[in-house]
Design an enzyme around this catalytic site. Structure first.
Site, short mmCIF file in Angstrom:
data_model
loop_
_atom_site.label_atom_id
_atom_site.label_comp_id
_atom_site.label_asym_id
_atom_site.label_seq_id
_atom_site.Cartn_x
_atom_site.Cartn_y
_atom_site.Cartn_z
N MET A 1 -92.12 -23.80 -50.88
CA MET A 1 -91.36 -23.44 -49.70
C MET A 1 -89.85 -22.37 -50.29
O MET A 1 -90.11 -22.36 -51.45
CB MET A 1 -90.63 -24.57 -49.11
N HIS A 2 -89.32 -21.80 -49.58
CA HIS A 2 -88.43 -20.80 -49.76
C HIS A 2 -88.57 -19.58 -50.35
O HIS A 2 -87.53 -18.87 -50.49
CB HIS A 2 -87.46 -21.65 -50.49
N ASP B 1 -94.95 -27.28 -48.73
CA ASP B 1 -95.57 -28.14 -49.59
C ASP B 1 -95.25 -29.80 -49.38
O ASP B 1 -95.78 -30.72 -49.31
CB ASP B 1 -95.62 -27.80 -51.07
#
Length: 491
Positions: free
Chosen positions: A81-82, A238
């Protein structure tokens, strides 16, 4: 029998799994990924490397299980992520992706955090450097030509979706980690977009994790012997995908993940933000559900670092530590090699090994690292408790929890049972395969997202609980004592 393909775009590897209609795994494959750190505190990967790794994993599945691959009825995606995947008008990356554990956007995160708790409450957490939005502000200042050329912002798994389907789409659980999503409305937040100078048409279309996001392109299907046009589910980041794979989808359950990084995640039936305690309150990968999470940047990767430091393979070092079965260490380790998120929001924090003497051995160092990482979970339990979530048991995944000793330490430090489940190490890719099945609309979430059978349980041992209680307080005092020594990096 139909199969469902789950693809997980991780930080250290791309993983793929084929799951049949009974929920059993038919075949698995993975391909490693390298991390680039061009400057201190930076962390990057090129999206092309992810696709090459996907090609390698699908090639391996095609060689090992061609009939099962041809029987795939739907595909699900999960991923780190991110990360900021920055595409130009030709849908090609403008630069390497800036990842979740990149700390360059410290000043920009402070600028966004200064907009106040009301905005942070809508977006799920206070702005921090690892999230996507601060990276955009950094680009606008330091690489303005890239920011000006940006036509589509994607997250890592969504680059793979674009290659598979030609669609620019993300799901709400992955979008939740951008600091651009109104978590309660599950839609992009206009004020957040204005704060980073990004037009909505630069963002992907939003879907739920169980929605169909696109269809497999004919040329991609032909390469691996799959049927063209099969659906690709929205998927999930995830963390929520890992929870879905373990059946951690309802309030009262919890997930501990001790992988490259570490997290403690607890689903909620309503959106309950608590940005003041640095708890992440994000959309789950299933519609109408959210979760609270403590996110730590340093997990089992800290032990891998320590093994390299003392010239051991990780497995050999763990075996040596477990064979000694020593009492809790006097040595203290702050595991903040890549900074820390919950509870400190300190991207410039660094690792500290405190209490060395001439008798200190490699096993002593390894044990201290295991304990230091476990102590961050004590902080995580405290942060979630302050946000109104009581953790009574955790289902554990991630390479670190394969160590029985580490599981015992975690159980004692958190004072809750730590449960390992059969097949739990299949992780986010397995959750992605479940979302693939759900996108067909034929099954209920409750029937698909079940918990696997218990494999092992580490119960809190009273003597260890008492011993570690005092050490956790020493650990916290040590961070407080040295925190000021990190501060020059912030200026």
């Amino acid at each position: 029998m139909r199969c469902f393909l789950g693809l997980d775009i991780g930080t250290s590897a791309v993983k793929a799994i084929l799951v049949d209609e009974t929920g059993g795994a038919r075949a698995e494959a993975s391909s490693p990924l390298a991390l680039s750190r061009p400057r201190p505190g930076w962390s990057e990967q090129h999206p092309d490397a992810w696709w090459q790794a996907v090609e390698a994993t699908l090639d391996a599945l095609a060689a090992a299980a061609p009939a099962d691959l041809s029987a795939v009825a739907a595909i699900g995606l999960s991923g780190q992520m991110h990360g900021a995947v920055l595409l130009g008008a030709d849908d090609r990356p403008l630069r390497a992706a800036i990842l979740w554990n990149d700390g360059r956007a410290t000043r920009e995160a402070r600028t966004l955090a200064a907009r106040g708790d009301e905005l942070a409450g809508r977006l799920g957490v206070r702005a921090m450097p690892g999230l996507t939005a601060p990276k955009l502000l950094w680009l606008a200042v330091h690489e303005p030509e890239v920011f000006a050329a940006l036509r589509t912002l994607l997250l890592p798994k969504d680059w793979i979706r674009l290659k598979l389907t030609g669609e620019r789409v993300t799901d709400t659980s992955d979008a939740a980690g951008t600091w651009l999503l109104d978590e309660a409305r599950r839609d992009w937040d206009p004020e957040a977009l204005d704060a980073v100078g990004l037009a909505r048409d630069r963002l992907p279309r939003l879907v739920e994790g169980t929605d169909v996001s696109g269809r497999l392109r004919a040329e991609v299907a032909a390469r691996w012997g799959m049927r063209p046009g099969i659906p690709v589910a929205g998927g999930a980041g995830d963390s929520p995908a890992g929870a879905i794979g373990l059946g951690v989808v309802d309030e009262g359950t919890a997930l501990l993940n001790l992988g490259t990084s570490a997290l403690l995640l607890a689903p909620t039936g309503a959106y309950r933000p608590n940005a003041a305690h640095l708890v992440h309150a994000f959309c789950h990968g299933l519609p109408g559900r959210w979760y609270q999470m403590a996110a730590m940047l340093n997990g089992a990767s800290a032990l891998a670092w320590a093994a390299g430091l003392v010239g051991r393979e990780v497995g050999d070092l763990v075996a040596e530590i477990e064979a000694r079965d020593a009492p809790p260490a006097d040595l203290l380790f702050l595991p903040y090699l890549s900074g820390e998120r919950t509870p400190h929001d300190d991207p410039w924090a660094r690792g500290v090994l405190f209490g060395l003497d001439p008798t200190t051995s490699p096993a002593d160092v390894g044990r201290a690292v295991m304990e230091g990482v476990a102590f961050t979970f004590a902080d995580a339990v405290a942060a979630l408790a302050a946000a109104g979530t009581d953790i009574r048991r955790v289902d554990a995944i991630g390479g670190g929890t394969r160590s029985r000793l580490w599981a015992r330490i975690l159980a004692a430090v958190m004072n809750v049972p730590v449960v390992r489940r059969k097949g739990g190490d299949k992780g986010p890719a397995f959750g992605a395969a479940r979302l693939a099945r759900l996108c067909l609309g034929e099954d209920r979430i409750a029937d698909v997202c079940v918990s696997p059978p218990v494999d092992a349980v580490a119960e809190p041992e009273p003597d260890l609980v008492a011993a570690y209680g005092e050490r956790v307080e020493r650990f916290r005092r040590l961070y407080g004592a040295v925190k000021g020594e990190f501060s020059p990096r912030r200026n």
